[in-house]
Design an enzyme around this catalytic site. Sequence first.
Site, PDB file in Angstrom:
ATOM      1  N   ASP A 221       0.833  -1.208   0.000  1.00 19.59           N
ATOM      2  CA  ASP A 221       0.000   0.000   0.000  1.00 19.59           C
ATOM      3  C   ASP A 221       0.866   1.255   0.000  1.00 19.59           C
ATOM      4  O   ASP A 221       0.512   2.265  -0.616  1.00 19.59           O
ATOM      5  CB  ASP A 221      -0.916   0.012   1.229  1.00 19.59           C
ATOM      6  CG  ASP A 221      -2.053  -0.985   1.102  1.00 19.59           C
ATOM      7  OD1 ASP A 221      -2.189  -1.582   0.019  1.00 19.59           O
ATOM      8  OD2 ASP A 221      -2.790  -1.166   2.079  1.00 19.59           O
TER       9      ASP A 221
ATOM     10  N   GLU B  77     -23.197  -5.129  -8.620  1.00 22.26           N
ATOM     11  CA  GLU B  77     -23.583  -4.912  -7.228  1.00 22.26           C
ATOM     12  C   GLU B  77     -22.444  -4.224  -6.483  1.00 22.26           C
ATOM     13  O   GLU B  77     -21.284  -4.633  -6.600  1.00 22.26           O
ATOM     14  CB  GLU B  77     -23.864  -6.278  -6.581  1.00 22.26           C
ATOM     15  CG  GLU B  77     -24.814  -6.233  -5.439  1.00 22.26           C
ATOM     16  CD  GLU B  77     -26.258  -6.465  -5.871  1.00 22.26           C
ATOM     17  OE1 GLU B  77     -27.107  -6.532  -4.981  1.00 22.26           O
ATOM     18  OE2 GLU B  77     -26.542  -6.562  -7.080  1.00 22.26           O
TER      19      GLU B  77
ATOM     20  N   CYS C 196     -24.091  -1.122  39.512  1.00 21.92           N
ATOM     21  CA  CYS C 196     -23.912  -0.159  40.606  1.00 21.92           C
ATOM     22  C   CYS C 196     -25.113  -0.047  41.531  1.00 21.92           C
ATOM     23  O   CYS C 196     -25.028   0.612  42.577  1.00 21.92           O
ATOM     24  CB  CYS C 196     -23.563   1.216  40.043  1.00 21.92           C
ATOM     25  SG  CYS C 196     -24.932   2.018  39.158  1.00 21.92           S
TER      26      CYS C 196
ATOM     27  N   CYS D 160     -29.562  -1.067  38.397  1.00 22.81           N
ATOM     28  CA  CYS D 160     -28.406  -1.367  37.553  1.00 22.81           C
ATOM     29  C   CYS D 160     -27.667  -2.582  38.106  1.00 22.81           C
ATOM     30  O   CYS D 160     -27.335  -2.618  39.300  1.00 22.81           O
ATOM     31  CB  CYS D 160     -27.478  -0.153  37.511  1.00 22.81           C
ATOM     32  SG  CYS D 160     -25.917  -0.472  36.643  1.00 22.81           S
TER      33      CYS D 160
ATOM     34  N   CYS E  62     -28.980   3.313  33.057  1.00 24.30           N
ATOM     35  CA  CYS E  62     -28.453   3.597  34.383  1.00 24.30           C
ATOM     36  C   CYS E  62     -28.069   5.074  34.409  1.00 24.30           C
ATOM     37  O   CYS E  62     -27.224   5.501  33.613  1.00 24.30           O
ATOM     38  CB  CYS E  62     -27.234   2.728  34.685  1.00 24.30           C
ATOM     39  SG  CYS E  62     -26.366   3.241  36.182  1.00 24.30           S
TER      40      CYS E  62
ATOM     41  N   GLU F  60       3.854   1.692  -1.362  1.00 27.22           N
ATOM     42  CA  GLU F  60       4.386   1.958  -2.700  1.00 27.22           C
ATOM     43  C   GLU F  60       3.285   2.467  -3.635  1.00 27.22           C
ATOM     44  O   GLU F  60       3.518   3.354  -4.464  1.00 27.22           O
ATOM     45  CB  GLU F  60       5.025   0.683  -3.255  1.00 27.22           C
ATOM     46  CG  GLU F  60       6.288   0.282  -2.497  1.00 27.22           C
ATOM     47  CD  GLU F  60       6.748  -1.125  -2.839  1.00 27.22           C
ATOM     48  OE1 GLU F  60       7.933  -1.289  -3.184  1.00 27.22           O
ATOM     49  OE2 GLU F  60       5.925  -2.056  -2.757  1.00 27.22           O
TER      50      GLU F  60
ATOM     51  N   LYS G 222     -24.546 -14.903  -5.567  1.00 25.36           N
ATOM     52  CA  LYS G 222     -25.390 -13.712  -5.411  1.00 25.36           C
ATOM     53  C   LYS G 222     -24.799 -12.839  -4.303  1.00 25.36           C
ATOM     54  O   LYS G 222     -24.768 -13.241  -3.143  1.00 25.36           O
ATOM     55  CB  LYS G 222     -26.822 -14.113  -5.069  1.00 25.36           C
ATOM     56  CG  LYS G 222     -27.774 -12.932  -4.936  1.00 25.36           C
ATOM     57  CD  LYS G 222     -29.182 -13.416  -4.581  1.00 25.36           C
ATOM     58  CE  LYS G 222     -30.131 -12.243  -4.450  1.00 25.36           C
ATOM     59  NZ  LYS G 222     -29.741 -11.329  -3.358  1.00 25.36           N
TER      60      LYS G 222
END
Length: 676
Positions: free
Chosen positions: A35, A184, A420, A417, A435, A37, A120
């Site tokens: 990539d 596609e 906590c 929660c 929470c 180069e 497909k």
Amino acid sequence: MSDAVNVRKAIEELRREINRHNTLYYVDARPEISDYEFDRLMERLIELEKAFPDFVTPDSPSHRVGGAITREFPSVRHREPMLSLSNTYSLAEVEDFYSRVKKLLLVEGVREQDMAAELKFDGVAISLLYRDGLLVQGATRGDGTEGDDITTNLKTLSSVPLRIPLTSLPVIEGIERDIEIRGEVFMQKDDFARLNEARPEEDRFANPRNATAGTLKLQDSGEVARRRLNFVAYYLRLSSQDSFLLTQYDRLELLGQLGFFTGKHYRLCRDMKEIGDFIGYWAVERWNLPYETDGVVLKLNDVALWPRIGATAKSPRWAIAYKYPAQQAKTVLQGVAFQVGRLGTVTPVAELEPVRLAGSTVSRSTLHNFDEIERLGLMLHDRVIIEKSGEVIPKVIRVVLDERPENAEPVGVPSVCPECGASLEKPENEVSYYCPDQDSCPAQIRGRLLHFASRNALDIQSLGESLVAQLVQKGLVRDAGDLYLLQQPQLEALERMGRKSAHNLLRALQESREKSYERLLYALGIRHVGQATARELARAYETVEALQNASEEELATVPDVGPVVAHSVKDYFSKSSTQMLLRKLRDAGFPLRFTGPQKLINRNFEGVNVLFTGALERYGRQQASELVQQRGGRVVGSVSRSTGVVVAGSEPGSKLDKARKLGVKVISEDEFNAML
């Protein structure tokens, strides 16, 4: 020979070379250069075209970098309707189709005919129009008669040739100036994962097809280019008569010669057994492909017979799409766990009896929210059907009610929660519980810290889940600012954290201070603010002070923001916990401002992602990073396909092996020094 002629020749040669490497990478899947180069070739071309604008041509590969903003997509009328294929999930219906085609052919006096079988692709249908070999229009299918003109966006796809070699076309009378290619647009699995990782949790795409469709609608072609879409071609129209290209197989071969990716996994089937074998083979092997496929398309191979068999108003009679049923498995719901995200969202997660599905063992599945549990009528110990279709994570789709056990019991909705103990809240018109204790909930703190350190944020690689859990559990860290107060002895006292590991983390934290302002804004984890939004906010408000002082109305005018994001940003900066965090970050050395592009000494590393591995003799890691940045480059912490060059010092780690496997260019410290 004049200088201008020499420059023109150099530009033309660069274009040929870049186009050749694009074909090798996107069509043939056998790159010859790294990539880094390739990027250098592209940079040289852009540099020459800027200096000599008269030599810029419409088909130059430099146009692929994007950047144009399209305010609207005008409608265009297709020359021929883009019909959708009739589809089926049943092999018996495929056999009925095959028998029906054979009967129609017998009426025409034709006894035996092959079928062309193709994979497909699960993407978005597109039509490309070439005039005298040059791409002049790209449009979506739309309603089949008219579609949106998205030419600017499609030109950013490296797998869409900007010019096709007319010399590759058959020498037959009747070929028109305008040649149409249909196919596609899709997104590879790795690119989809990378895109979702860079987005806020609540804005992530469900599957690659949704991501592709959303990307093609973007008005910013630069963002389209960054998302690395691909194109697979399956249809070629050379003239209104067109029957001189006798087979679909010939067309696919010719499309490959013209520089298009065709999937390559197509074949001719002589009878129903070969059709069934092809479908059965790819039912298993498709999971090993780098992209999503959801079925097989069968077409009568002899194109000359297509008009004789005809079409209905919606679909041709000479083709059918067999769609693989979503992969399903039956298992038992053993329990429901409740996860708390960094933004406080409580998500129920199904804990399943382990079962094999789509090539892997599944023991957990998302339930999305509590409304979904109610919709499914889900109870603990139920037998359930889980499914994997286009989604990355399998989902529970239904309960097997006639197998419900006697010990089935309702799934309780937590009132507090699980992390906590704070009372959960459910905002009006929302399906999720939250929470509210953002400052003290351990799960939210852990989530925010991991987001802050993630690859697309500040990329603090030494800060993983287990270490974050320890830091939070021991009370050493409550927000990201506390990370920069950590000391070596504190870290060495933690489990699995020796002297070297502690040193590496402190060094990574030191280096994270050099990350850009826009990455810091993303790292803060503001609700609805992904990478692209953070970039726009950084450009619009060059300091945190300016950003937090902006009104909601002003924020809403920033590109990619709008009222919802503006409210979220304003709410974030209004909190005392945010102000405390910003003070800590400022004290830690973060400038909290947009510094603009760094003044460059030269451009030897411009646009290149550089990774260092091992120890350097001449430079410390921070100094080496600055040298790269001063020459236009970017220092990264992990090896990927986008890494341009790896600088290997003494005792390099596993990153060197990975770089070599990916074909990334590796240089020594001496070579690095020479490039400065």
